[in-house]
Write an enzyme that holds these catalytic residues in place. Structure first.
Site, PDB file in Angstrom:
ATOM      1  N   HIS A   1       8.778  -3.125 -10.825  1.00 42.95           N
ATOM      2  CA  HIS A   1       7.429  -2.813 -10.366  1.00 42.95           C
ATOM      3  C   HIS A   1       6.492  -3.971 -10.690  1.00 42.95           C
ATOM      4  O   HIS A   1       6.607  -4.590 -11.754  1.00 42.95           O
ATOM      5  CB  HIS A   1       6.907  -1.545 -11.045  1.00 42.95           C
ATOM      6  CG  HIS A   1       7.140  -0.303 -10.261  1.00 42.95           C
ATOM      7  ND1 HIS A   1       7.844   0.788 -10.744  1.00 42.95           N
ATOM      8  CD2 HIS A   1       6.749   0.044  -9.005  1.00 42.95           C
ATOM      9  CE1 HIS A   1       7.877   1.740  -9.820  1.00 42.95           C
ATOM     10  NE2 HIS A   1       7.219   1.318  -8.763  1.00 42.95           N
TER      11      HIS A   1
ATOM     12  N   GLU B   1      12.398  -1.676 -14.463  1.00 38.50           N
ATOM     13  CA  GLU B   1      12.703  -0.265 -14.656  1.00 38.50           C
ATOM     14  C   GLU B   1      14.069  -0.042 -15.303  1.00 38.50           C
ATOM     15  O   GLU B   1      15.047  -0.698 -14.958  1.00 38.50           O
ATOM     16  CB  GLU B   1      12.644   0.481 -13.321  1.00 38.50           C
ATOM     17  CG  GLU B   1      11.281   0.452 -12.645  1.00 38.50           C
ATOM     18  CD  GLU B   1      10.204   1.161 -13.445  1.00 38.50           C
ATOM     19  OE1 GLU B   1      10.541   1.948 -14.349  1.00 38.50           O
ATOM     20  OE2 GLU B   1       9.012   0.919 -13.159  1.00 38.50           O
TER      21      GLU B   1
ATOM     22  N   CYS C   1       9.488   4.647  -4.614  1.00 37.08           N
ATOM     23  CA  CYS C   1      10.116   3.626  -5.462  1.00 37.08           C
ATOM     24  C   CYS C   1      11.291   4.209  -6.247  1.00 37.08           C
ATOM     25  O   CYS C   1      12.386   3.636  -6.273  1.00 37.08           O
ATOM     26  CB  CYS C   1       9.088   3.018  -6.413  1.00 37.08           C
ATOM     27  SG  CYS C   1       7.896   1.924  -5.616  1.00 37.08           S
TER      28      CYS C   1
END
Length: 214
Positions: free
Chosen positions: A166, A80, A143
């Site tokens: 992820h 991310e 998350c």
């Protein structure tokens, strides 16, 4: 000895397992250079997840912190880029909370960018034949809540790198979701080991394409 903190989540959304914890717990005690990996399981709960994460950071004073979460439907390991300052839950968390358009940190900045060498991590995974990419959104569920809160927590700790990864479903989960992609446990574990090593050893990111058109 220095520490690397890696977290995974408990199951949520009706699942009986969460691949993030199933894989992360296997990294406990691993050493990279002079760093020992310490793992923690976080609840899939707004607020409580950050309380436990922040306590672990204060306890361990880690050099690197990487939170890992499940992204069912994604086909590869996704590192991310950014966490945004909003909780907007499509489903309730494991305590039944469902915040909508609520700031994670009131008066905090709109977003925090990962301080990990995200493109170098992706490149290193791909070099080993593991599908990986940079992701432009961590969602707006727990998350993202954890990613933003983590980066806010370490914002003044210039010696600490942090971010979020992820991972797809495991095969045993995908069997219950027709057509859903999955990735084997050992492949995900190898990817996370690569990610930790690059995060620890790489002082700055590489200049490589990692963007998206939509």
């Amino acid at each position: 000895m220095r520490h690397i903190l890696v977290t995974g989540f408990e199951p949520f959304g009706g699942e009986t397992l969460n691949p993030s914890w199933e894989v992360v717990k296997q990294l406990e005690g691993m050493t990279i250079d002079d760093c020992r990996v310490v793992t923690r399981q976080l609840p899939c709960v707004f607020g409580e997840s950050l309380t436990l994460l922040n306590s672990a950071i204060d306890e361990l004073n880690p050099t690197v912190v990487i939170a890992v979460g499940q992204a069912g439907g994604r086909v590869d390991i996704t590192v991310e880029r950014v966490g945004i300052n909003v909780d907007d839950a499509r489903i309730p968390d494991n305590r039944g909370q469902q915040p909508i358009d609520v700031a994670i940190v009131p008066d905090g900045p709109a977003a925090w960018f990962s301080s990990l060498p995200i493109k170098a991590m992706v490149a290193a995974m791909r070099e080993k034949g593991i599908p990986a990419s940079v992701s432009q959104t961590a969602g707006t569920f727990v998350c993202n809540h954890v990613m933003y809160g983590l980066l806010h927590k370490i914002r003044e700790r210039t010696n600490v790198k942090g971010g979020f990864i992820h991972i797809p479903y495991l095969p045993e989960q995908a069997a219950a979701h027709a057509g859903a992609p999955s990735m084997a446990t050992q492949t995900v574990k190898a990817a996370l080991e690569i990610a930790l090593t690059v995060a620890l050893r790489q002082s700055s990111d590489i200049n490589a394409v990692g963007g998206a058109t939509h």
